[in-house]
Design a protein around this motif. Sequence first.
Motif, PDB file in Angstrom:
ATOM      1  N   LYS A  78       0.821  -1.211   0.000  1.00 49.54           N
ATOM      2  CA  LYS A  78       0.000   0.000   0.000  1.00 49.54           C
ATOM      3  C   LYS A  78       0.859   1.267   0.000  1.00 49.54           C
ATOM      4  N   TYR A 122       0.728   6.557  -1.327  1.00 51.75           N
ATOM      5  CA  TYR A 122      -0.075   5.547  -0.628  1.00 51.75           C
ATOM      6  C   TYR A 122      -1.283   5.190  -1.496  1.00 51.75           C
ATOM      7  N   ILE A 124      -4.805   4.714  -2.612  1.00 49.77           N
ATOM      8  CA  ILE A 124      -6.082   5.290  -2.177  1.00 49.77           C
ATOM      9  C   ILE A 124      -7.264   4.679  -2.925  1.00 49.77           C
TER      10      ILE A 124
END
Length: 197
Positions: A78, A122, A124
């Motif tokens: 992630k 990151y 999303i």
Amino acid sequence: MRAAKPGKRKDGPFFAILPTPGYSLATGFTADIDGDVSFYTDKKFKGTLSFFDFDGQYSRYNQVFAQSNSILFFHHDKLQLTGDWRYYNFPTSTYGLGSYTSFADENRISYSYIRFYETAVYRIGVNTLAGIGYNFDYHWHIKENPVSPGVKTDLAKYGYSGSSVSSGTTVNLIYDSRNNIHSPTSGEYLRFQFCTH
């Protein structure tokens, strides 16, 4: 015929290195060393392989290039850290500005250069990542070789300093549906970046 049993997935790290020759007009012939080290940042999860690619070159004009590109995966893929690091020591020739320059206008210059770019994004959404980064460029030992008396080069005409710094943050949005970041055979990659410098 008996089907081969799938082997146990290895933990790594995995190394590859390859010496190669090169050539360009700016460098002449070069001796290159290209390499890669790939590894799992989480051996229990074993998601996407993280890697550092590196390239080192030395040219017949005494130019030195060293650079590394990296992508590191964390938190079950992630979180992604992307790096671009470079060092140059680069004597070269310039020929002035405009479309009417010629080889007779050759001007030898040299400089050293460091680049440090790092981005953290990151996940999303499906195939979508967002995050921030930092870019740093530093040139130093910028100089030109002495020229004949009375000759004013374009570099001297427009002025230059012995060093320069460019530094700032970035905002990033990435769409990545590639099936393999090392050697993709399908998928798309789009990256939007806003730089403050």
